[in-house]
Write an enzyme that holds these catalytic residues in place. Structure first.
Site, mmCIF file in Angstrom:
data_model
loop_
_atom_site.group_PDB
_atom_site.id
_atom_site.type_symbol
_atom_site.label_atom_id
_atom_site.label_comp_id
_atom_site.label_asym_id
_atom_site.label_seq_id
_atom_site.Cartn_x
_atom_site.Cartn_y
_atom_site.Cartn_z
ATOM 1 N N HIS A 43 0.873 -1.179 0.000
ATOM 2 C CA HIS A 43 0.000 0.000 0.000
ATOM 3 C C HIS A 43 0.907 1.226 0.000
ATOM 4 C CE1 HIS A 43 -3.603 2.225 2.093
ATOM 5 N NE2 HIS A 43 -3.135 2.876 1.044
ATOM 6 N N ARG A 45 1.005 4.708 0.559
ATOM 7 C CA ARG A 45 0.122 5.719 1.149
ATOM 8 C C ARG A 45 0.537 7.124 0.746
ATOM 9 N NH1 ARG A 45 -3.353 5.334 5.383
ATOM 10 N NH2 ARG A 45 -3.933 3.228 5.946
HETATM 11 N N1 PXP Z 1 -6.206 -5.934 2.212
HETATM 12 C C1 PXP Z 1 -6.219 -4.580 2.242
HETATM 13 C C2 PXP Z 1 -6.998 -3.852 1.193
HETATM 14 C C3 PXP Z 1 -5.491 -3.873 3.221
HETATM 15 O O1 PXP Z 1 -5.523 -2.519 3.236
HETATM 16 C C4 PXP Z 1 -4.731 -4.604 4.152
HETATM 17 C C5 PXP Z 1 -3.918 -3.871 5.192
HETATM 18 O O2 PXP Z 1 -2.996 -3.031 4.621
HETATM 19 C C6 PXP Z 1 -4.724 -6.005 4.071
HETATM 20 C C7 PXP Z 1 -5.487 -6.642 3.110
HETATM 21 C C8 PXP Z 1 -3.935 -6.846 5.027
HETATM 22 O O3 PXP Z 1 -4.404 -6.652 6.318
HETATM 23 P P1 PXP Z 1 -3.614 -7.246 7.564
HETATM 24 O O4 PXP Z 1 -2.297 -6.570 7.618
HETATM 25 O O5 PXP Z 1 -4.491 -6.925 8.723
HETATM 26 O O6 PXP Z 1 -3.475 -8.720 7.314
#
Ligand code: PXP
Length: 246
Positions: A43, A45
């Site tokens: 991601h 940001r």
């Molecule tokens: N999917 C999306 C769209 C997310 O924003 C995130 C977190 O950045 C994740 C999956 C993964 O989440 P986690 O880190 O809680 O496993």
């Protein structure tokens, strides 16, 4: 078969806490792939709090699996995606003050913008997925704006107390059924852990789970003992030769 996309933002979180060069998500993505990751998710940001453009550019060149770029639906991010050509873009909502992505997109609120971004990415051969809550109207709106993929937000399920978990689970399952009936392809993720992943993994029709935090947390747990041993060895057995040249 459900595949696994590993979100490696949390590696970059540790690096950025020190503004250091390690741990490097680019190098460690290779280990995630060795372990069986079918894709790498990052991601980028707006505030660059973890993943940097350098990471995106290098991962684009180095990973052997698929690169999924999560990003906000902005002009800046669109230009970056067009310049780097990830294998998939996942549009996510973004608030500056949030600790992590807090909810799914509200597609109704920015239909024209999302539709426009999906079209531009599509004409550049980049498929777009929309990160949404398992709500019928959001699923229908995803189809309307031209998405072929959605990622169902599993956060409410993951955060719910045991007595609510089955209810949250059934919302996700119904969401998957609805999306599939409309011809959408479905991923899911957020907040999944070693404790709660199995029911979600058993839902038919989910193609990929995106998981990050729990895997990086586990990596620290299973790796810490060896890391300490290696440091202890160096302290107890320093080399005898001069260290800084002759
Ligand atoms: N999917 C999306 C769209 C997310 O924003 C995130 C977190 O950045 C994740 C999956 C993964 O989440 P986690 O880190 O809680 O496993």
């Amino acid at each position: 078969m459900t595949t696994l996309g590993i979100n490696i933002d949390h590696i970059a979180n540790v690096r950025q806490a020190r503004l250091a060069t390690e741990p490097d998500p680019v190098q460690l993505a290779y280990l995630a792939e060795l372990g069986g990751a079918d894709g790498i998710t990052i991601h980028l940001r707006e505030d660059r709090r973890h993943i940097q453009e350098r990471d995106l550019n290098l991962l684009r060149q180095t990973i052997g699996s698929r690169l999924n770029l999560e990003m906000a639906a902005t002009k800046e991010m669109l230009d970056i995606a067009l310049g780097t050509k990830p294998d998939m873009v996942t549009l996510v909502p973004e608030k500056r003050e949030e600790i992590t992505t807090e909810g799914g997109l509200n597609i109704e609120q920015s239909k024209a913008n999302i539709k426009n971004i999906i079209e531009i990415l599509k004409s550049n051969n980049i498929p777009t997925s929309l990160f949404i809550d398992p709500i019928a109207t959001q699923i229908e709106a995803s189809l309307e704006v031209g998405a072929k993929w959605i990622e169902i937000h599993t956060g409410s399920y993951a955060m719910s107390k045991l007595n609510k978990q089955e209810f949250e689970f059934s919302k996700i399952k119904e969401g998957v059924i609805k999306a599939r009936s409309l011809g959408l392809r479905v991923n899911a993720g957020h907040g999944l852990t070693y404790q709660n992943v199995e029911p979600i993994a058993s839902i038919e029709g989910i193609e990929e789970l995106n998981i990050g935090h729990t895997i990086i947390a586990r990596a620290i747990a299973v790796g810490l003992k060896d890391a300490v041993k290696e440091m202890k060895y160096l302290i107890l057995n320093p080399r005898k030769e001069p260290f800084f040249g002759s």
